[in-house]
Design an enzyme around this catalytic site. Structure first.
Site, PDB file in Angstrom:
ATOM      1  CB  CYS A   5       6.782  -1.858  15.825  1.00  0.00           C
ATOM      2  SG  CYS A   5       8.461  -1.372  15.368  1.00  0.00           S
ATOM      3  CB  CYS A  31       3.396  -1.101  13.280  1.00  0.00           C
ATOM      4  SG  CYS A  31       3.448  -0.837  11.494  1.00  0.00           S
ATOM      5  CG  ASN A  53      -3.272   6.815  13.199  1.00  0.00           C
ATOM      6  OD1 ASN A  53      -4.114   7.694  13.351  1.00  0.00           O
ATOM      7  ND2 ASN A  53      -2.040   7.074  12.786  1.00  0.00           N
ATOM      8  CD  GLU A 108      -2.970  -1.116   2.297  1.00  0.00           C
ATOM      9  OE1 GLU A 108      -4.068  -1.656   2.102  1.00  0.00           O
ATOM     10  OE2 GLU A 108      -2.653  -0.581   3.380  1.00  0.00           O
ATOM     11  N   GLY A 141       7.083  -1.789   5.717  1.00  0.00           N
ATOM     12  CA  GLY A 141       8.453  -2.270   5.704  1.00  0.00           C
ATOM     13  C   GLY A 141       9.444  -1.352   6.390  1.00  0.00           C
ATOM     14  CD  GLU A 142      13.834  -0.022   9.180  1.00  0.00           C
ATOM     15  OE1 GLU A 142      14.607   0.751   8.562  1.00  0.00           O
ATOM     16  OE2 GLU A 142      13.097   0.359  10.104  1.00  0.00           O
ATOM     17  CB  CYS A 164       3.224   7.675   2.735  1.00  0.00           C
ATOM     18  SG  CYS A 164       3.726   6.481   3.997  1.00  0.00           S
ATOM     19  CB  CYS A 171       7.363  -5.029   8.552  1.00  0.00           C
ATOM     20  SG  CYS A 171       8.597  -3.910   9.291  1.00  0.00           S
ATOM     21  CB  SER A 231       9.921   4.903  14.103  1.00  0.00           C
ATOM     22  OG  SER A 231       8.690   4.631  14.690  1.00  0.00           O
ATOM     23  CG  LEU A 232      13.200   7.768  20.129  1.00  0.00           C
ATOM     24  CD1 LEU A 232      14.398   6.865  19.946  1.00  0.00           C
ATOM     25  CD2 LEU A 232      13.648   9.185  20.513  1.00  0.00           C
ATOM     26  CB  CYS A 278       1.551   6.894  10.915  1.00  0.00           C
ATOM     27  SG  CYS A 278       2.350   8.156   9.934  1.00  0.00           S
TER      28      CYS A 278
END
Length: 353
Positions: free
Chosen positions: A124, A127, A302, A100, A171-172, A113, A120, A226-227, A346
Protein backbone atom coordinates in the site's frame (compact mmCIF):
# COMPACT_ATOMS: atom_id res chain seq x y z
CA UNK A 1 29.53 -18.41 18.67
CA UNK A 2 29.77 -17.90 22.40
CA UNK A 3 29.31 -20.97 24.60
CA UNK A 4 26.20 -19.55 26.28
CA UNK A 5 24.68 -18.71 22.87
CA UNK A 6 25.38 -22.25 21.72
CA UNK A 7 23.69 -23.63 24.82
CA UNK A 8 20.66 -21.43 24.24
CA UNK A 9 20.41 -22.46 20.59
CA UNK A 10 20.10 -26.12 21.66
CA UNK A 11 17.13 -25.38 23.88
CA UNK A 12 13.53 -25.57 22.74
CA UNK A 13 11.17 -22.60 22.80
CA UNK A 14 8.92 -23.70 25.65
CA UNK A 15 5.96 -21.59 24.53
CA UNK A 16 5.84 -23.51 21.26
CA UNK A 17 4.70 -26.54 23.28
CA UNK A 18 1.09 -27.39 24.04
CA UNK A 19 -0.06 -28.19 27.55
CA UNK A 20 -0.19 -31.88 26.59
CA UNK A 21 3.40 -31.77 25.37
CA UNK A 22 4.51 -30.14 28.63
CA UNK A 23 2.73 -32.83 30.60
CA UNK A 24 4.43 -35.52 28.48
CA UNK A 25 7.82 -33.89 29.07
CA UNK A 26 7.49 -34.16 32.82
CA UNK A 27 6.19 -37.74 32.68
CA UNK A 28 9.20 -38.70 30.53
CA UNK A 29 11.44 -37.06 33.16
CA UNK A 30 9.89 -39.22 35.88
CA UNK A 31 7.75 -36.42 37.34
CA UNK A 32 3.99 -35.95 37.64
CA UNK A 33 1.96 -34.82 34.62
CA UNK A 34 0.31 -31.99 36.58
CA UNK A 35 3.70 -30.27 36.69
CA UNK A 36 3.08 -29.39 33.04
CA UNK A 37 -0.18 -27.70 34.04
CA UNK A 38 1.68 -25.56 36.56
CA UNK A 39 4.28 -24.46 34.03
CA UNK A 40 1.61 -23.76 31.43
CA UNK A 41 -0.20 -21.47 33.89
CA UNK A 42 3.02 -19.58 34.60
CA UNK A 43 3.72 -19.11 30.90
CA UNK A 44 0.31 -17.98 29.71
CA UNK A 45 -2.01 -16.91 32.53
CA UNK A 46 0.76 -15.22 34.53
CA UNK A 47 2.94 -14.27 31.54
CA UNK A 48 6.07 -15.28 33.43
CA UNK A 49 9.34 -14.88 31.54
CA UNK A 50 11.73 -16.50 34.02
CA UNK A 51 11.83 -20.09 35.22
CA UNK A 52 13.39 -18.82 38.44
CA UNK A 53 10.19 -16.85 39.16
CA UNK A 54 8.00 -19.98 39.00
CA UNK A 55 7.93 -20.11 42.76
CA UNK A 56 5.65 -23.12 43.29
CA UNK A 57 8.17 -25.35 41.51
CA UNK A 58 11.10 -26.96 43.27
CA UNK A 59 14.62 -25.75 42.57
CA UNK A 60 15.43 -29.00 40.75
CA UNK A 61 12.36 -28.59 38.51
CA UNK A 62 13.32 -25.02 37.68
CA UNK A 63 16.83 -26.19 36.83
CA UNK A 64 15.38 -28.92 34.62
CA UNK A 65 13.40 -26.29 32.71
CA UNK A 66 16.41 -24.00 32.48
CA UNK A 67 18.53 -26.80 31.02
CA UNK A 68 16.01 -27.77 28.35
CA UNK A 69 14.03 -24.69 27.39
CA UNK A 70 14.17 -20.98 26.66
CA UNK A 71 11.44 -18.31 26.93
CA UNK A 72 11.80 -16.07 23.86
CA UNK A 73 9.90 -13.14 25.33
CA UNK A 74 9.86 -9.71 23.74
CA UNK A 75 11.21 -6.61 25.45
CA UNK A 76 9.98 -3.01 25.21
CA UNK A 77 13.18 -1.47 23.88
CA UNK A 78 11.88 2.10 23.67
CA UNK A 79 8.64 3.74 24.80
CA UNK A 80 7.27 7.08 23.62
CA UNK A 81 4.31 8.89 25.13
CA UNK A 82 2.19 11.32 23.13
CA UNK A 83 0.66 14.55 24.37
CA UNK A 84 -2.75 12.87 24.07
CA UNK A 85 -1.72 9.90 26.23
CA UNK A 86 -1.06 7.49 23.39
CA UNK A 87 1.96 5.24 24.00
CA UNK A 88 4.12 3.67 21.30
CA UNK A 89 6.42 0.76 22.05
CA UNK A 90 9.40 -0.29 19.99
CA UNK A 91 9.37 -4.00 20.80
CA UNK A 92 12.63 -5.94 20.48
CA UNK A 93 12.19 -9.58 19.48
CA UNK A 94 14.48 -12.40 20.58
CA UNK A 95 16.38 -12.34 17.27
CA UNK A 96 17.07 -8.60 17.43
CA UNK A 97 14.33 -7.50 15.01
CA UNK A 98 11.86 -4.81 16.07
CA UNK A 99 8.14 -4.17 15.68
CA UNK A 100 5.95 -1.41 17.06
CA UNK A 101 2.74 -1.56 19.06
CA UNK A 102 0.51 1.19 20.42
CA UNK A 103 -1.68 1.86 23.45
CA UNK A 104 -4.62 4.15 22.65
CA UNK A 105 -6.45 5.33 25.78
CA UNK A 106 -9.80 7.13 25.91
CA UNK A 107 -12.18 7.88 28.79
CA UNK A 108 -14.17 4.70 28.22
CA UNK A 109 -11.67 2.18 26.84
CA UNK A 110 -8.03 1.33 26.32
CA UNK A 111 -7.05 -0.26 23.03
CA UNK A 112 -3.91 -2.15 22.06
CA UNK A 113 -2.84 -1.90 18.42
CA UNK A 114 -0.54 -4.86 17.78
CA UNK A 115 1.71 -5.97 14.93
CA UNK A 116 1.64 -9.36 13.23
CA UNK A 117 4.66 -9.17 10.90
CA UNK A 118 8.11 -7.58 10.86
CA UNK A 119 7.54 -5.31 7.88
CA UNK A 120 4.62 -6.15 5.59
CA UNK A 121 3.74 -8.55 2.80
CA UNK A 122 1.76 -5.94 0.86
CA UNK A 123 2.56 -2.67 -0.93
CA UNK A 124 0.00 0.00 0.00
CA UNK A 125 1.57 3.27 -1.14
CA UNK A 126 0.19 5.37 1.73
CA UNK A 127 1.54 3.19 4.55
CA UNK A 128 4.97 3.56 6.14
CA UNK A 129 5.15 -0.12 7.09
CA UNK A 130 4.71 -1.11 3.44
CA UNK A 131 7.98 0.64 2.67
CA UNK A 132 9.74 -2.02 4.74
CA UNK A 133 10.28 -5.46 3.27
CA UNK A 134 8.59 -8.32 5.10
CA UNK A 135 11.32 -9.92 7.18
CA UNK A 136 9.26 -12.55 8.96
CA UNK A 137 5.97 -13.42 10.59
CA UNK A 138 5.57 -12.99 14.33
CA UNK A 139 5.07 -16.08 16.47
CA UNK A 140 1.90 -16.36 18.57
CA UNK A 141 3.81 -15.65 21.80
CA UNK A 142 5.36 -12.49 20.30
CA UNK A 143 1.90 -11.13 19.54
CA UNK A 144 0.71 -12.21 22.99
CA UNK A 145 3.64 -10.42 24.64
CA UNK A 146 2.75 -7.13 22.94
CA UNK A 147 -0.70 -7.34 24.52
CA UNK A 148 0.74 -8.17 27.96
CA UNK A 149 3.13 -5.20 27.80
CA UNK A 150 0.38 -2.79 26.76
CA UNK A 151 -1.97 -4.07 29.46
CA UNK A 152 0.71 -3.36 32.10
CA UNK A 153 1.23 0.15 30.70
CA UNK A 154 -2.51 0.80 30.65
CA UNK A 155 -2.82 -0.18 34.31
CA UNK A 156 0.24 1.89 35.21
CA UNK A 157 -0.56 5.12 33.34
CA UNK A 158 -4.37 5.04 33.05
CA UNK A 159 -5.37 2.90 36.03
CA UNK A 160 -7.43 0.81 33.62
CA UNK A 161 -6.97 -2.72 32.30
CA UNK A 162 -6.76 -3.22 28.56
CA UNK A 163 -10.28 -3.43 27.10
CA UNK A 164 -9.82 -3.87 23.33
CA UNK A 165 -7.27 -5.21 20.82
CA UNK A 166 -6.93 -4.32 17.15
CA UNK A 167 -4.61 -6.10 14.75
CA UNK A 168 -3.86 -2.90 12.86
CA UNK A 169 -0.15 -2.55 13.53
CA UNK A 170 2.70 -3.61 11.28
CA UNK A 171 1.94 -6.35 8.77
CA UNK A 172 -1.04 -8.02 7.10
CA UNK A 173 -2.59 -10.33 9.73
CA UNK A 174 -4.14 -12.70 7.20
CA UNK A 175 -0.71 -13.31 5.67
CA UNK A 176 0.28 -14.72 9.08
CA UNK A 177 -3.00 -16.55 9.49
CA UNK A 178 -2.13 -19.50 11.74
CA UNK A 179 0.01 -17.55 14.18
CA UNK A 180 -2.51 -14.72 14.47
CA UNK A 181 -5.32 -17.16 15.26
CA UNK A 182 -3.15 -19.03 17.76
CA UNK A 183 -2.31 -15.77 19.51
CA UNK A 184 -6.00 -14.85 19.73
CA UNK A 185 -6.75 -18.31 21.09
CA UNK A 186 -4.24 -17.70 23.89
CA UNK A 187 -5.46 -14.13 24.51
CA UNK A 188 -9.09 -15.22 24.82
CA UNK A 189 -8.53 -18.50 26.66
CA UNK A 190 -9.44 -18.70 30.37
CA UNK A 191 -5.94 -20.22 30.70
CA UNK A 192 -4.47 -17.13 29.02
CA UNK A 193 -5.62 -13.52 29.33
CA UNK A 194 -9.32 -14.37 29.27
CA UNK A 195 -10.35 -11.48 27.00
CA UNK A 196 -13.61 -11.62 25.08
CA UNK A 197 -13.20 -12.22 21.32
CA UNK A 198 -15.89 -9.58 20.80
CA UNK A 199 -13.31 -7.01 21.95
CA UNK A 200 -10.79 -8.07 19.30
CA UNK A 201 -10.74 -6.78 15.72
CA UNK A 202 -8.54 -8.14 12.95
CA UNK A 203 -7.98 -5.62 10.18
CA UNK A 204 -7.04 -6.82 6.70
CA UNK A 205 -6.24 -5.02 3.49
CA UNK A 206 -8.41 -7.63 1.80
CA UNK A 207 -7.24 -11.20 1.07
CA UNK A 208 -10.40 -12.93 -0.20
CA UNK A 209 -9.23 -16.53 0.20
CA UNK A 210 -8.25 -15.97 3.83
CA UNK A 211 -11.45 -14.04 4.65
CA UNK A 212 -13.38 -17.12 3.54
CA UNK A 213 -11.12 -19.28 5.71
CA UNK A 214 -11.91 -17.05 8.70
CA UNK A 215 -15.60 -17.68 8.07
CA UNK A 216 -15.07 -21.44 7.70
CA UNK A 217 -13.07 -21.48 10.94
CA UNK A 218 -16.03 -19.78 12.66
CA UNK A 219 -13.92 -17.15 14.37
CA UNK A 220 -15.67 -15.02 16.98
CA UNK A 221 -13.67 -11.80 16.69
CA UNK A 222 -14.55 -8.80 14.53
CA UNK A 223 -13.36 -8.12 10.99
CA UNK A 224 -12.32 -4.79 9.51
CA UNK A 225 -11.25 -4.18 5.91
CA UNK A 226 -8.89 -1.40 4.86
CA UNK A 227 -10.92 -0.43 1.78
CA UNK A 228 -10.15 3.20 0.82
CA UNK A 229 -11.83 2.90 -2.57
CA UNK A 230 -14.65 0.84 -4.06
CA UNK A 231 -13.46 1.61 -7.60
CA UNK A 232 -11.00 -0.99 -8.86
CA UNK A 233 -8.86 1.41 -10.90
CA UNK A 234 -8.43 3.75 -7.93
CA UNK A 235 -7.81 0.98 -5.42
CA UNK A 236 -5.14 -0.59 -7.64
CA UNK A 237 -3.46 2.80 -7.92
CA UNK A 238 -3.10 3.22 -4.16
CA UNK A 239 -2.87 -0.48 -3.21
CA UNK A 240 -1.12 -2.23 -6.14
CA UNK A 241 -1.52 -5.74 -4.72
CA UNK A 242 -5.29 -5.45 -5.25
CA UNK A 243 -4.78 -6.06 -8.95
CA UNK A 244 -4.61 -9.70 -7.86
CA UNK A 245 -7.04 -9.49 -4.91
CA UNK A 246 -9.68 -7.49 -6.78
CA UNK A 247 -12.86 -5.87 -5.48
CA UNK A 248 -15.20 -8.43 -7.06
CA UNK A 249 -13.45 -11.28 -5.23
CA UNK A 250 -13.28 -9.21 -2.04
CA UNK A 251 -17.01 -8.53 -2.13
CA UNK A 252 -17.75 -12.22 -2.73
CA UNK A 253 -15.60 -13.22 0.25
CA UNK A 254 -17.31 -10.67 2.51
CA UNK A 255 -20.76 -11.92 1.50
CA UNK A 256 -19.52 -15.42 2.38
CA UNK A 257 -18.20 -14.09 5.70
CA UNK A 258 -21.57 -12.61 6.64
CA UNK A 259 -23.50 -15.70 5.55
CA UNK A 260 -21.32 -17.85 7.81
CA UNK A 261 -20.86 -15.56 10.82
CA UNK A 262 -23.79 -13.09 10.72
CA UNK A 263 -21.27 -10.43 11.81
CA UNK A 264 -21.15 -7.10 10.03
CA UNK A 265 -17.86 -5.78 8.66
CA UNK A 266 -16.19 -2.42 9.31
CA UNK A 267 -14.67 -0.65 6.31
CA UNK A 268 -11.72 1.61 7.11
CA UNK A 269 -11.66 4.47 4.63
CA UNK A 270 -9.36 7.47 4.09
CA UNK A 271 -10.51 10.35 1.87
CA UNK A 272 -7.63 11.83 -0.16
CA UNK A 273 -7.60 15.03 -2.11
CA UNK A 274 -7.81 14.38 -5.84
CA UNK A 275 -7.74 10.59 -5.46
CA UNK A 276 -11.07 9.35 -4.08
CA UNK A 277 -13.05 12.53 -3.27
CA UNK A 278 -15.47 12.62 -6.21
CA UNK A 279 -19.16 11.77 -6.44
CA UNK A 280 -18.24 8.65 -8.41
CA UNK A 281 -16.14 7.48 -5.44
CA UNK A 282 -19.00 8.04 -3.01
CA UNK A 283 -21.49 6.23 -5.27
CA UNK A 284 -19.14 3.27 -5.62
CA UNK A 285 -18.71 2.98 -1.85
CA UNK A 286 -22.48 3.15 -1.27
CA UNK A 287 -22.97 0.38 -3.82
CA UNK A 288 -20.24 -1.76 -2.23
CA UNK A 289 -21.81 -1.30 1.22
CA UNK A 290 -25.13 -2.67 -0.02
CA UNK A 291 -23.64 -6.19 -0.26
CA UNK A 292 -23.79 -6.93 3.49
CA UNK A 293 -24.53 -5.13 6.78
CA UNK A 294 -21.53 -2.94 7.53
CA UNK A 295 -20.28 0.31 9.00
CA UNK A 296 -17.74 2.76 7.62
CA UNK A 297 -14.97 4.36 9.65
CA UNK A 298 -13.63 7.42 7.86
CA UNK A 299 -10.16 7.82 9.30
CA UNK A 300 -7.72 10.68 9.11
CA UNK A 301 -4.71 10.42 6.81
CA UNK A 302 -1.37 10.53 8.57
CA UNK A 303 1.52 11.63 6.32
CA UNK A 304 4.53 9.33 6.17
CA UNK A 305 6.97 11.76 4.53
CA UNK A 306 7.13 15.42 3.56
CA UNK A 307 7.02 14.97 -0.21
CA UNK A 308 4.23 12.69 -1.23
CA UNK A 309 1.24 12.43 -3.53
CA UNK A 310 -1.26 11.75 -0.75
CA UNK A 311 -2.96 14.68 0.96
CA UNK A 312 -5.90 14.58 3.37
CA UNK A 313 -9.22 15.25 1.66
CA UNK A 314 -11.03 18.48 2.47
CA UNK A 315 -13.58 18.79 5.26
CA UNK A 316 -16.21 19.32 2.55
CA UNK A 317 -15.27 16.06 0.83
CA UNK A 318 -15.46 14.12 4.10
CA UNK A 319 -18.79 15.76 4.96
CA UNK A 320 -20.16 14.73 1.54
CA UNK A 321 -19.25 11.12 2.26
CA UNK A 322 -20.89 11.22 5.69
CA UNK A 323 -24.09 12.90 4.46
CA UNK A 324 -24.64 10.53 1.56
CA UNK A 325 -23.72 7.35 3.42
CA UNK A 326 -26.15 8.26 6.21
CA UNK A 327 -28.80 9.14 3.64
CA UNK A 328 -28.57 5.54 2.40
CA UNK A 329 -28.83 4.10 5.90
CA UNK A 330 -25.13 3.23 6.25
CA UNK A 331 -23.57 3.74 9.67
CA UNK A 332 -20.55 6.03 9.38
CA UNK A 333 -18.10 7.41 11.93
CA UNK A 334 -15.35 9.97 11.44
CA UNK A 335 -12.33 9.09 13.55
CA UNK A 336 -9.46 11.45 14.32
CA UNK A 337 -5.98 10.06 14.75
CA UNK A 338 -4.16 9.91 18.04
CA UNK A 339 -0.45 9.78 18.70
CA UNK A 340 0.53 11.70 15.56
CA UNK A 341 3.27 13.60 17.37
CA UNK A 342 5.15 10.34 17.98
CA UNK A 343 4.34 8.71 14.61
CA UNK A 344 2.00 6.26 16.34
CA UNK A 345 -1.09 6.91 14.21
CA UNK A 346 -2.52 4.57 11.58
CA UNK A 347 -0.10 3.96 8.73
CA UNK A 348 2.90 5.50 10.48
CA UNK A 349 4.50 2.48 12.17
CA UNK A 350 7.90 1.95 10.57
CA UNK A 351 10.59 1.48 13.24
CA UNK A 352 12.00 4.99 13.05
CA UNK A 353 13.90 4.44 16.30
Amino acid sequence: MKKEDQNTSNKKDIRALTKAQLRDFFVNEGDKAFRGNQVYEWLWSKACYSFEDMTNLSKSTRELLENNFVINNVKVDHMQKSEDGTIKNAVKLHDGLTVESVLIPTFSRTTACVSSQVGCSLNCKFCATAQLKRMRNLNPDEIYDQVVAIDKESRMYNDMPLSNIVFMGMGEPLMNYNNVLKSIEKITSPEGLGMSPRRITVSTSGVPKMIKKLADDQVRFNLAVSLHSARQEVRTQIMPFTETFNLADLKESLIYWFQKTKKRVTYEYIVWDGINDTQADIDALIDFCRAIPCKVNIIEYNPIDSEEAFQQGSDIAVANYVTQLEKHGITVTVRHSRGKDIDAACGQLANKQ
